[in-house]
Motif scaffolding. Sequence first.
Motif, short mmCIF file in Angstrom:
data_model
loop_
_atom_site.label_atom_id
_atom_site.label_comp_id
_atom_site.label_asym_id
_atom_site.label_seq_id
_atom_site.Cartn_x
_atom_site.Cartn_y
_atom_site.Cartn_z
N GLU A 194 7.83 -6.98 46.16
CA GLU A 194 8.66 -6.11 47.01
C GLU A 194 10.12 -6.29 46.65
N THR A 195 10.94 -5.34 47.11
CA THR A 195 12.37 -5.41 46.86
C THR A 195 13.05 -6.17 47.99
N HIS A 196 14.17 -6.88 47.68
CA HIS A 196 14.83 -7.69 48.70
C HIS A 196 16.35 -7.54 48.63
N PRO A 197 16.99 -7.17 49.75
CA PRO A 197 18.45 -7.13 49.82
C PRO A 197 18.98 -8.52 50.16
N HIS A 205 18.03 -9.61 53.76
CA HIS A 205 18.47 -8.85 54.93
C HIS A 205 17.49 -7.76 55.34
N ASN A 206 16.30 -7.78 54.76
CA ASN A 206 15.19 -7.09 55.39
C ASN A 206 14.72 -8.11 56.44
N LEU A 207 15.21 -7.97 57.67
CA LEU A 207 15.18 -9.08 58.63
C LEU A 207 13.77 -9.60 58.93
N PRO A 208 12.75 -8.75 58.96
CA PRO A 208 11.39 -9.32 59.09
C PRO A 208 11.05 -10.27 57.93
N HIS A 209 11.54 -9.99 56.74
CA HIS A 209 11.29 -10.91 55.61
C HIS A 209 11.95 -12.26 55.87
N ALA A 210 13.18 -12.23 56.40
CA ALA A 210 13.89 -13.49 56.71
C ALA A 210 13.11 -14.26 57.76
N GLY A 242 10.35 -16.12 56.51
CA GLY A 242 10.70 -17.32 55.75
C GLY A 242 11.47 -17.11 54.48
N LEU A 243 11.90 -15.87 54.20
CA LEU A 243 12.66 -15.64 52.96
C LEU A 243 14.14 -15.98 53.20
N GLN A 244 14.42 -17.28 53.21
CA GLN A 244 15.77 -17.77 53.48
C GLN A 244 15.98 -19.13 52.86
CU LIG Z 1 13.13 -9.19 51.66
#
Ligand SMILES: [Cu+2]
Length: 471
Positions: free
Chosen positions: A382-385, A438-443, A446-448
């Motif tokens: 997936e893409t991630h900002p 900053h796709n906040l559900p991804h954060a 755990g994407l942090q």
């Molecule tokens: Cu993301």
Amino acid sequence: MLLPLAWLWSASLIPSSYSVLTMGPADTGGVPGSHPHLPGAAGGRDVTTLVEPSRAAPDVEVTLTARQQKVTVPGGPTLTAYTLNGTTPGPTIRAREGDLVQVTLVNESVPGGTTLHWHGIDVPNAEDGVAGVTQDAVPVGGRHVYRFRATQVGTYWYHSHQISHEQVVKGLLGAVVVTPRAGLGGDVDVVGLSHLYAGRRAVQGRGGDVPVEVVAGKWARVRIINTDNGIMPVWVSGASYQVVAVDGTDVNGPTAVEGKKVALAAGGRVDLRVQVPATGAVRVEMGGAALVLGPPGSSAPATRAPTDVVDLLSYGTPQPLGFDPTKPDRRFTYSIGRRPGFVNGKPGVHWTVNGKMFPGAPMFMVAEGDVAVVRIDNHSGETHPMHLHGHHVVVLARDGVKATGSPWWTDSLEVGNNQTMDVAFVADNPGIWLDHCHNLPHAKEGLQAHLMYEGVTTTFKLGRDTPNSPE
Ligand SMILES: [Cu+2]
């Protein structure tokens, strides 16, 4: 089979109260002996001491009262939302370059507490608004004062960084505009903050066409802010346009764009300069909503989103960066993947950073004054900002192709699947800073990771026994 699974499950459990300082292993970026300042260790600079040094009276003083309430978006849905001073978006905070800004956040009725983060403004660390890292979430009935100097001209926004995947979606946000002392050279200043309410796009809190009165022949600077979790196309009908700023930084040598769209990353901003034609109007389109600039009653036909994208890697004219990224003090890799496993006892296909699931992502360690180069690669499907707090990074290369345009300074950088971005920054703002999707559900999933300065420490805690849940 069962025993290793049980071990993996139990090893993934997150303590009910923990410090960000103990989350993952230190990544020193090639410099030995650089570690987080662990809780209880002597000395160190606490994040709460990293504040705006001036105690002077503010030039801009705002009180923002956060509430949960029913909102009807004109031309859009009715929903239970979060407001600031009764509206979503909240009031636009306007400052002039160099102004001291003071914002008092009052939480009247946002359950679970709230904070304000100043997205894209490289504030002192104590003002960053990340619950559990730089402050405790402000409970219902509480208040918190933020102070920072508006040294960066440009377009920014504020939003909650407590339970952000829910509070931001439901409207706890607003725009920040910092204008140059010398003004905008006569351009009309227009803010276009875009947000999806219950999945429907609104600009400045209104759905459909939003008229903005501008006399024929006048130029306008239109500040587009993408407050959503996904990429947003931005284009113009009825005129050509220039991309005059990206994430708050002016573009050097912007050229006229026709037949192309800007692909605006989640959290990102672009300022577009457009001229209202002698007759009719100009439409700044965001897909589902548009700003219509022109004399009262004027209109212009809508157009479809162009397929071609303005490539910021080559747009504009090069200019010195002000630092040398060719011999960095630290080199990091931020590699985004995905694989099956457990996070806090929950099985799933989870995001990984450098192969590790939450909370095992590395602490990227720096010392003040370092030049750091980061290779962000994404092979997660997936893409991630990607958004680094407290700093702006400059893009050096994408998939190995060197940047040739105006320096592409960014704080919200889309990293597509199977894409690699080489970025650089100067470590000039000591603190503990989130570096997250900053796709906040991804954060939230755990994407942090975190950027930590040597010797900086925090006593704030995260976890279910604390008031803090930043994502
Ligand atoms: Cu993301």
